[in-house]
Design an enzyme around this catalytic site. Structure first.
Site, PDB file in Angstrom:
ATOM      1  CG  ASN A   1      -1.864   1.127   1.302  1.00  0.00           C
ATOM      2  OD1 ASN A   1      -1.798   2.055   0.494  1.00  0.00           O
ATOM      3  ND2 ASN A   1      -2.768   1.077   2.256  1.00  0.00           N
TER       4      ASN A   1
ATOM      5  NE  ARG B   1      -6.156   1.514  -0.092  1.00  0.00           N
ATOM      6  CZ  ARG B   1      -6.163   2.685   0.537  1.00  0.00           C
ATOM      7  NH1 ARG B   1      -5.058   3.170   1.049  1.00  0.00           N
ATOM      8  NH2 ARG B   1      -7.276   3.356   0.660  1.00  0.00           N
TER       9      ARG B   1
ATOM     10  CG  HIS C   1     -13.186   3.163   3.174  1.00  0.00           C
ATOM     11  ND1 HIS C   1     -14.092   4.107   3.597  1.00  0.00           N
ATOM     12  CD2 HIS C   1     -11.973   3.653   3.466  1.00  0.00           C
ATOM     13  CE1 HIS C   1     -13.447   5.125   4.137  1.00  0.00           C
ATOM     14  NE2 HIS C   1     -12.146   4.880   4.056  1.00  0.00           N
TER      15      HIS C   1
ATOM     16  CG  ASN D   1      -9.185  10.660  10.334  1.00  0.00           C
ATOM     17  OD1 ASN D   1      -9.911  11.463  10.914  1.00  0.00           O
ATOM     18  ND2 ASN D   1      -8.189  11.021   9.561  1.00  0.00           N
TER      19      ASN D   1
ATOM     20  NE  ARG E   1     -11.867  13.002   3.231  1.00  0.00           N
ATOM     21  CZ  ARG E   1     -11.436  11.741   3.291  1.00  0.00           C
ATOM     22  NH1 ARG E   1     -12.186  10.806   3.851  1.00  0.00           N
ATOM     23  NH2 ARG E   1     -10.265  11.423   2.788  1.00  0.00           N
TER      24      ARG E   1
ATOM     25  N   GLY F   1     -15.068   1.981  14.526  1.00  0.00           N
ATOM     26  CA  GLY F   1     -15.948   0.816  14.473  1.00  0.00           C
ATOM     27  C   GLY F   1     -15.405  -0.330  15.311  1.00  0.00           C
TER      28      GLY F   1
ATOM     29  CG  ASN G   1     -10.135   0.248  18.326  1.00  0.00           C
ATOM     30  OD1 ASN G   1      -9.850  -0.811  18.874  1.00  0.00           O
ATOM     31  ND2 ASN G   1      -9.626   0.623  17.170  1.00  0.00           N
TER      32      ASN G   1
ATOM     33  CD  GLU H   1      -8.616  -1.461   4.003  1.00  0.00           C
ATOM     34  OE1 GLU H   1      -8.084  -1.194   5.112  1.00  0.00           O
ATOM     35  OE2 GLU H   1      -9.046  -0.594   3.224  1.00  0.00           O
TER      36      GLU H   1
HETATM   37  P1  ADP Z   1      -7.986   6.096   8.797  1.00  0.00           P
HETATM   38  O1  ADP Z   1      -9.222   6.565   8.111  1.00  0.00           O
HETATM   39  O2  ADP Z   1      -6.940   7.155   8.895  1.00  0.00           O
HETATM   40  O3  ADP Z   1      -7.484   4.759   8.336  1.00  0.00           O
HETATM   41  P2  ADP Z   1      -8.547   4.671  11.269  1.00  0.00           P
HETATM   42  O4  ADP Z   1      -9.420   3.609  10.742  1.00  0.00           O
HETATM   43  O5  ADP Z   1      -7.190   4.309  11.732  1.00  0.00           O
HETATM   44  O6  ADP Z   1      -8.464   5.922  10.298  1.00  0.00           O
HETATM   45  O7  ADP Z   1      -9.332   5.355  12.486  1.00  0.00           O
HETATM   46  C1  ADP Z   1      -8.802   6.383  13.240  1.00  0.00           C
HETATM   47  C2  ADP Z   1      -9.875   6.834  14.244  1.00  0.00           C
HETATM   48  O8  ADP Z   1     -10.173   5.746  15.127  1.00  0.00           O
HETATM   49  C3  ADP Z   1      -9.432   8.011  15.079  1.00  0.00           C
HETATM   50  O9  ADP Z   1     -10.453   8.969  15.164  1.00  0.00           O
HETATM   51  C4  ADP Z   1      -9.230   7.373  16.436  1.00  0.00           C
HETATM   52  O10 ADP Z   1      -9.486   8.257  17.469  1.00  0.00           O
HETATM   53  C5  ADP Z   1     -10.247   6.261  16.432  1.00  0.00           C
HETATM   54  N1  ADP Z   1      -9.878   5.299  17.485  1.00  0.00           N
HETATM   55  C6  ADP Z   1      -8.812   4.483  17.530  1.00  0.00           C
HETATM   56  N2  ADP Z   1      -8.759   3.836  18.721  1.00  0.00           N
HETATM   57  C7  ADP Z   1      -9.820   4.276  19.440  1.00  0.00           C
HETATM   58  C8  ADP Z   1     -10.322   4.005  20.753  1.00  0.00           C
HETATM   59  N3  ADP Z   1      -9.716   3.146  21.562  1.00  0.00           N
HETATM   60  N4  ADP Z   1     -11.437   4.654  21.153  1.00  0.00           N
HETATM   61  C9  ADP Z   1     -12.062   5.532  20.346  1.00  0.00           C
HETATM   62  N5  ADP Z   1     -11.626   5.827  19.117  1.00  0.00           N
HETATM   63  C10 ADP Z   1     -10.531   5.228  18.664  1.00  0.00           C
END
Ligand code: ADP
Length: 392
Positions: A7, A88, A177, A206, A236, A328, A330, A379
């Site tokens: 990637n 990717r 995605h 994010n 965004r 989703g 965490n 992925e």
């Molecule tokens: P990207 O779109 O950059 O790939 P990710 O899928 O890595 O993003 O998601 C990042 C987001 O997930 C951030 O907003 C981060 O705060 C949230 N996140 C990660 N761990 C936790 C957690 N333990 N509790 C709440 N939010 C979390």
């Protein structure tokens, strides 16, 4: 068979080497700040992580370090053992509806599609060329973020705008995605033990998008021509009245580039909370009683609820809702609020089961009308699976 899953970003390169079909990860790594001061790379092998600070003027140098690590760590005794490299690629336009073996023509097409993903496709092209040089005997494949969404019906991918925007300028919904939505929808079908399913997949990180998946095929998705469509995100805006853009340009003299920046980088959770685009900071703010963080979270959750409700109706019901990606997987709070907001559909949260992070789990109660799952996305393994299938 050994397969590399790659990637490439504009200044980064992430990779995993797999033994296929076992899907065993042999080594993984991340090259960061390519072409920028302070570059380094991290390699993880047998659970042990090492970071090395090295000069990475371009992707080719990163690929050279990568191949050196493969040999030195005895992942391979010769680079010829790598039979496939899967890349990717963010934008596949409407030319690519599946993973494709890369030849000169395909490479040119990916390059030409840079107009749809100006930050991402050029990086993929650079990465593909660098690996072609370093491991010339391996087949190279392109795994497109948009491919899974190519099964959307015309009424869902077209915009009700002048039709020459579509025919002459390729303006339509492409989504993003896709590899992640495909992975979690396939996995939930395995869990459900059937393929004739109505699934709503929520990739909430994010960046974020929601998809409606009928019998394993995507029929709608929330991201659009660009990733700044659909739900509200870290920075965004997601869906807005597009006339806001022209109005603000007229009012302030902002250029199209500046508007683009404001809507992609200065909006979303960041704008409303006034403190951060990161969900962890928003949750901390909520716990401290910060009203702006509470408002940001409410707006965020409501927009996800709305898409799920819309897709529930479009699918004519729902066999499973799946959460993945950063939030989703965490954010216990965000999942809880989304599921509670879906009570009118009969969704019932299992408060205790939802107290998990980063693992596969059923998080809805037994009497929930729709089972809700957390499924960590992967992925990389999807890239490896497709590449293995083509290399075989
Ligand atoms: P990207 O779109 O950059 O790939 P990710 O899928 O890595 O993003 O998601 C990042 C987001 O997930 C951030 O907003 C981060 O705060 C949230 N996140 C990660 N761990 C936790 C957690 N333990 N509790 C709440 N939010 C979390």
């Amino acid at each position: 068979m050994k397969i590399l899953s790659v990637n490439c970003g504009s200044s980064s390169l992430k990779f995993q080497a797999y033994e296929m079909p076992e899907e065993k990860v042999l080594i993984q790594g991340l090259f960061e700040r390519i072409g920028i001061d302070g570059s380094c790379y991290t390699i993880t092998i047998n659970g042990e992580k090492t970071t090395k600070e090295v000069d990475l003027p371009d992707h080719q140098v990163a690929v050279d370090y990568l191949t050196k690590e493969l040999l030195e760590n005895k992942v391979v005794s010769s680079l010829d053992e790598i039979e496939g490299v899967g890349h990717r690629v963010v934008a596949g336009g409407d030319q690519f509806d599946r993973t494709t073996v890369i030849n000169d023509e395909v490479l040119q097409a990916i390059d030409a599609l840079s107009k749809l993903a100006p930050l991402h496709n050029p990086a993929a092209v650079i990465g593909i060329k660098a690996f072609q040089k370093a491991i010339p005997n391996a087949i190279a494949t392109a795994v497109f973020d948009t491919a899974f969404h190519q099964t959307m019906p015309k009424e869902n991918y077209l915009y009700p705008v002048p039709m020459n925007w579509y025919t002459e300028y390729a303006v339509r919904r492409y989504g993003a995605h896709g590899t992640s939505h495909q992975y979690i929808s396939e996995r939930v079908n395995e869990i459900l033990g059937r393929k004739d399913t109505k699934v709503i997949t929520c990739h909430v990180g994010n960046g974020g998008s929601i998809s409606a998946v009928l019998n394993g095929k995507c029929i709608n998705t929330s991201m659009g021509f660009t990733p700044n469509a659909g739900i509200m995100m870290g920075s965004r805006s997601g869906d807005i009245d597009v006339t806001l853009a022209t109005y603000m340009m007229e009012q302030t003299g902002m250029s199209p580039k500046e508007i683009d920046h404001a809507l992609n980088k200065e909006s979303g959770l960041l704008a409303v909370s006034g403190i951060s685009s990161d969900a962890r900071d928003i949750e901390a703010g909520i716990n401290e009683g910060n009203e702006n963080c509470k408002l940001a979270q409410k707006m965020y959750v409501n927009r996800i609820r709305d898409y799920i409700a819309k897709y529930y109706v479009e699918l004519g019901g729902c066999d499973a809702i799946v959460f993945t990606a950063g939030l989703g997987e965490n954010s216990i709070l965000t999942r809880k609020q989304i599921m509670n907001a879906l009570a009118p559909l009969g969704v019932v949260l299992d408060e205790k089961a939802n107290e998990i992070r980063g693992v596969e789990a059923l998080v809805s109660a037994k009497d929930s009308s729709i089972p809700c799952y957390v499924i960590p996305t992967d992925e990389e393994v999807m890239i490896a699976r497709d590449t293995y299938a083509l290399a075989k």
